[in-house]
Motif scaffolding. Structure first.
Motif, PDB file in Angstrom:
ATOM      1  N   TYR A   1      -3.521   3.614  -2.380  1.00  0.00           N
ATOM      2  CA  TYR A   1      -3.167   2.308  -3.458  1.00  0.00           C
ATOM      3  C   TYR A   1      -2.800   1.279  -2.648  1.00  0.00           C
TER       4      TYR A   1
ATOM      5  N   THR B   1      -2.838   7.590 -14.713  1.00  0.00           N
ATOM      6  CA  THR B   1      -4.198   5.454 -15.147  1.00  0.00           C
ATOM      7  C   THR B   1      -3.609   4.858 -16.600  1.00  0.00           C
TER       8      THR B   1
ATOM      9  N   ASN C   1       0.555  -1.224   0.428  1.00  0.00           N
ATOM     10  CA  ASN C   1      -0.146  -0.481  -0.148  1.00  0.00           C
ATOM     11  C   ASN C   1       0.346   0.920  -0.050  1.00  0.00           C
TER      12      ASN C   1
ATOM     13  N   SER D   1      -8.916   0.875 -10.540  1.00  0.00           N
ATOM     14  CA  SER D   1      -8.040   0.102 -10.461  1.00  0.00           C
ATOM     15  C   SER D   1      -7.366   0.244 -10.954  1.00  0.00           C
TER      16      SER D   1
ATOM     17  N   ASP E   1      -5.571  -1.548  -6.564  1.00  0.00           N
ATOM     18  CA  ASP E   1      -7.744  -0.738  -6.693  1.00  0.00           C
ATOM     19  C   ASP E   1      -6.781   0.265  -5.627  1.00  0.00           C
ATOM     20  N   VAL E   2      -7.500   1.187  -5.751  1.00  0.00           N
ATOM     21  CA  VAL E   2      -7.407   2.374  -5.463  1.00  0.00           C
ATOM     22  C   VAL E   2      -8.868   3.234  -4.676  1.00  0.00           C
ATOM     23  N   TYR E   3      -8.252   3.902  -3.248  1.00  0.00           N
ATOM     24  CA  TYR E   3      -9.674   4.162  -2.207  1.00  0.00           C
ATOM     25  C   TYR E   3      -9.709   5.470  -2.101  1.00  0.00           C
TER      26      TYR E   3
ATOM     27  N   GLY F   1      -0.586   8.147  -2.772  1.00  0.00           N
ATOM     28  CA  GLY F   1       0.118   9.402  -3.867  1.00  0.00           C
ATOM     29  C   GLY F   1      -0.083  10.542  -3.976  1.00  0.00           C
TER      30      GLY F   1
ATOM     31  N   LEU G   1      -4.604  10.004  -2.321  1.00  0.00           N
ATOM     32  CA  LEU G   1      -5.969   8.898  -2.326  1.00  0.00           C
ATOM     33  C   LEU G   1      -4.576   6.813  -1.987  1.00  0.00           C
TER      34      LEU G   1
END
Length: 198
Positions: A97, A153, A88, A119, A107-109, A91, A95
């Motif tokens: 990652y 991305t 993890n 994702s 996956d990004v949260y 960024g 966020l």
């Protein structure tokens, strides 16, 4: 999961005990247990959030959060889209990652709400994550013997194949500028000349 905290001390997440241990960042002296998980979660990677708190990936699911000052549990970010959280990293967009070891993606949260954002495709065995100073994300893929690099991305293969066999964690180090190499070489030549004269 290992890394230095904002206080300059060294933190180690133990996957067997689900504890995070703290060590003096200068001497390596143990400072004891910093945080304790629920048990049976298999702690993995750690990162410090922009909120000053510690985030720990759990192979059994989710990302545990701990108060950056006291080590008290702040609960678990569900990370429902991630079957097996491994690495993890935060960024430059703030966020979180999280690499998914089994699904082979990142996956990004949103760390404040836990909401899934998107994702990024990676190879199987997605593990270590880090961002460089330019904001590009690097992700290791153990079973593809590869490292991917993303700009936004868009991702592409950064390096792959032998001698890279089982990449897990990633570290970036500064590379000297050409002028620095030239100065070092000049210094070595002067030393060699002086030694020969002696």
């Amino acid at each position: 999961g290992i890394g230095f905290g904002p206080d300059g001390n060294f933190y180690v997440a133990d996957g067997e005990t689900d504890r995070v241990y703290r060590y003096d960042g200068s001497t390596g002296t143990s400072m004891g247990v910093f945080a304790v998980g629920a048990g049976g979660q298999a702690f993995r990677a750690t990162s410090w959030g922009p909120d000053g708190n510690l985030y720990v990936s759990q192979a059994a699911g989710g990302v545990a959060r701990f108060d950056g000052g006291t080590g008290a549990s702040l609960g678990v970010l569900a990370a429902a889209e991630t079957a097996a959280p491994a690495g993890n990293a935060f960024g430059p967009d703030g966020l979180l990652y999280v690499s998914d070891y089994f699904n082979g993606d990142v996956d990004v949260y949103d760390p404040s709400t836990g909401a899934y954002v998107r994702s990024l495709p990676t190879g199987s065995g997605a593990a270590g994550l880090l961002f460089d100073d330019a904001g590009r994300l690097y992700a290791s893929a153990r079973f593809q013997h590869a490292v991917y690099r993303y700009s936004g991305t868009d991702g592409s293969l950064f390096t792959a194949g032998g001698p890279l066999l089982d990449p897990v964690e990633l570290v970036l180090a500064p590379v000297p500028e050409p002028a620095t190499w030239a100065a070092m070489l000049s210094g070595l030549l002067v030393l060699a000349w002086a030694r020969r004269r002696q």
